[in-house]
Design a protein around this motif. Structure first.
Motif: not given
Ligand code: SF4
Ligand code: SF4
Ligand code: SF4
Length: 500
Positions: A15-37
């Motif tokens: 939900n982009l209205d809620r996301c603050i782009k903290c990238q916690v999800c990027v660091g927490q997913c060992a399966n590399e699902v989340h990517k930050y550009d």
């Protein structure tokens, strides 16, 4: 590159209205699902890699993430279900055995949910567990044929017993299949609550020798980590013949999970595959099993009970009778819903029988042969709550083992991907960065809390039955009634139908 037919199992929505782009999800997913550009300052998702472990959802500070089943409709076909079709796609690509983790998830009957407990009403009043003592202490091991006394003194020598403050133990989970922090959590919880954890076939890490009084040490076909100090360390020894999640086959811990500590504990070279053969190469008969049981008793000067663990299979009652006669003090039976770190999917889902039926059949057979007192029965294979424990004891178990429930207490989210070694919750992994995610002190508290909660509930339910000792429930099938079961099921379970 060949086209992959595999489709995502899960849809990851942000939900982009809620996301603050903290990238916690990027660091927490060992399966590399989340990517930050960085360039576009935006996040994207690789749905195909998501295993539905909920780590990112749980840790996202703004609850911006949602994981859903991927909405991909196949034409309705009762025979060719999506999972059947996808399995064929996977095997057509890999040419390999399909692996999975945790227990059988197929919709076979769950007999626990078709058994109901009794309660007192008028003539045998209930007991209030808050005001009156309730005994749930349990002793596992061979009981004597009779007790001899002289002047009030007990003359009969009692065989060594495992003393438990409640009839629930943590089932065999090896260091290697789960992380050291997970094993430490269970060991510390077992000590705190007064029960046992089980080393599985992975040996006992040096840090855990101080928990020996709360350990059941396992001897499996690979003999990993088995030496005299190890045998001496535990309160009891368990010979593993079979396991509910993979009856009839051995185990395989891939070399990449065999780091320095696993290699030292198992006494195998670092990076080498740890292969447990399907059979023990010195056991081809009940007489051979008897030799191993007595070798282990001899090696520990007859001071420790020896258990034998088998998978619940079709002729389990006859097998258990043989094991009892071979001199085992405890028989552990693991039902077909028992969990594991890695198992072939087809074996897990199609081999073995439900623990409820196996337990009833074994208890009845040992009673009919008048040898029930010679062994304690411990059952495993998806005991999900305290009511399941009560029903198991009423069916004839002395105690139960829990594994999946214990891992859920540590944070497992049942994604069934333990075999990948990328457990985002730090449980079924040896990756140092992932292992750190499980704090063993917090893990121990959570696992201990689960046992304490179940103990309270067991006392409550016992009191409701007008029973003040778990001993009075053991094998007391009159305390059970069946609902929605066939006459044959009821007959095997040895319980009456509800209303009778
Ligand atoms: S953790 Fe949540 S808030 Fe942070 S980037 Fe991911 S989705 Fe956005
Ligand atoms: S695998 Fe787990 S952490 Fe990664 S996206 Fe899926 S649910 Fe989130
Ligand atoms: S232990 Fe980890 S990998 Fe295995 S099912 Fe639980 S969360 Fe998934």
């Amino acid at each position: 590159m060949t086209l992959s037919m595999n489709t995502p199992e899960f849809l990851v929505e942000r939900n982009l209205d809620r996301c603050i782009k903290c990238q916690v999800c990027v660091g927490q997913c060992a399966n590399e699902v989340h990517k930050y550009d960085k360039e576009t300052d935006s996040l994207s998702c690789e749905d195909l890699a998501c295993v539905g472990c909920h780590r990112c959802v749980t840790l996202c500070p703004t609850h911006a993430l949602t994981i859903k089943k991927f909405p991909l409709e196949f034409r309705t076909n009762a025979n060719w279900t999506p999972s059947t079709i996808n399995a064929i796609y996977k095997q057509a690509e890999s040419g390999g055995i399909l692996l999975t983790g945790m227990g059988n998830d197929k919709p076979y009957p769950i007999y626990w949910d078709h058994l109901l407990l009794n309660a007192s009403q008028v003539t045998n009043p209930s007991i209030d567990p808050l005001r009156e003592p309730m005994e749930v202490k349990t002793y596992l091991g061979r009981k004597p044929d009779k007790l001899d006394f002289s002047d009030g003194e007990l003359l009969t020598e009692i065989a060594p017993q495992v003393e438990l403050e409640l009839p629930i133990m943590f089932s065999a989970m090896s260091f290697g299949s789960i992380s050291l922090n997970a094993v430490k959590s269970l060991a510390a919880a077992a000590k705190e609550v007064g029960t046992m954890f089980n080393t599985g076939e992975g040996g006992l890490h040096q840090d855990l020798y101080s928990y020996g009084d709360n350990a059941i040490v396992q001897v499996a076909s690979g003999r990993f980590g088995v030496h005299s100090q190890y045998l001496e360390a535990g309160t009891a020894i368990e010979i593993k013949i079979g396991q509910g999640a993979k009856p009839g086959i051995g185990g395989h811990l891939p070399g990449e999970k065999v780091g320095r500590e696993v290699s030292e504990t198992r006494m195998i070279p670092e990076g080498s595959d740890a292969l447990s053969p399907a059979p023990h190469h010195d056991i081809y008969s009940i007489e051979d099993l008897r030799q191993l049981i007595y070798s282990l008793k001899e090696a520990t000067r007859y001071k420790k009970p020896v258990a034998v663990k088998i998978a619940a299979v079709h002729n389990v009652a006859a097998i258990a009778s043989g094991i009892a006669r071979a001199g085992a003090d405890i028989i552990t039976i693991d039902g077909f819903r028992g969990g594991t770190g890695a198992t072939p999917l087809r074996t897990r889902d199609n081999v073995g029988i439900p623990i409820e039926l196996a337990l009833a059949a074994v208890d009845s057979r040992l009673r009919n042969e008048s040898i029930r007192h010679q062994v304690s029965l411990v059952v495993a294979g998806s005991l999900r709550n305290s009511a399941d424990v009560m029903k198991a004891i009423a069916l004839g178990a002395d105690a139960v083992y829990i594994a999946s429930s214990a891992l859920l207490a540590l944070g497992c989210h049942m994604c069934q991907k333990c075999y990948t070694g990328k457990c985002n919750w730090g449980i079924a992994t040896q990756d140092p960065n992932l292992v750190k995610r499980l704090n063993p002190e917090i893990g121990a508290q959570r696992a201990a809390n689960l046992l304490r909660a179940w103990k309270h509930e067991i006392k409550e339910m016992l009191g409701g039955m007008g029973i003040n000792a778990i001993e009075s429930l053991r094998g007391n099938r009159l305390m059970l009634r069946g609902v929605g079961l066939s006459d044959r099921d009821l007959e095997i379970l040895g319980v009456k139908a509800a209303g009778e």
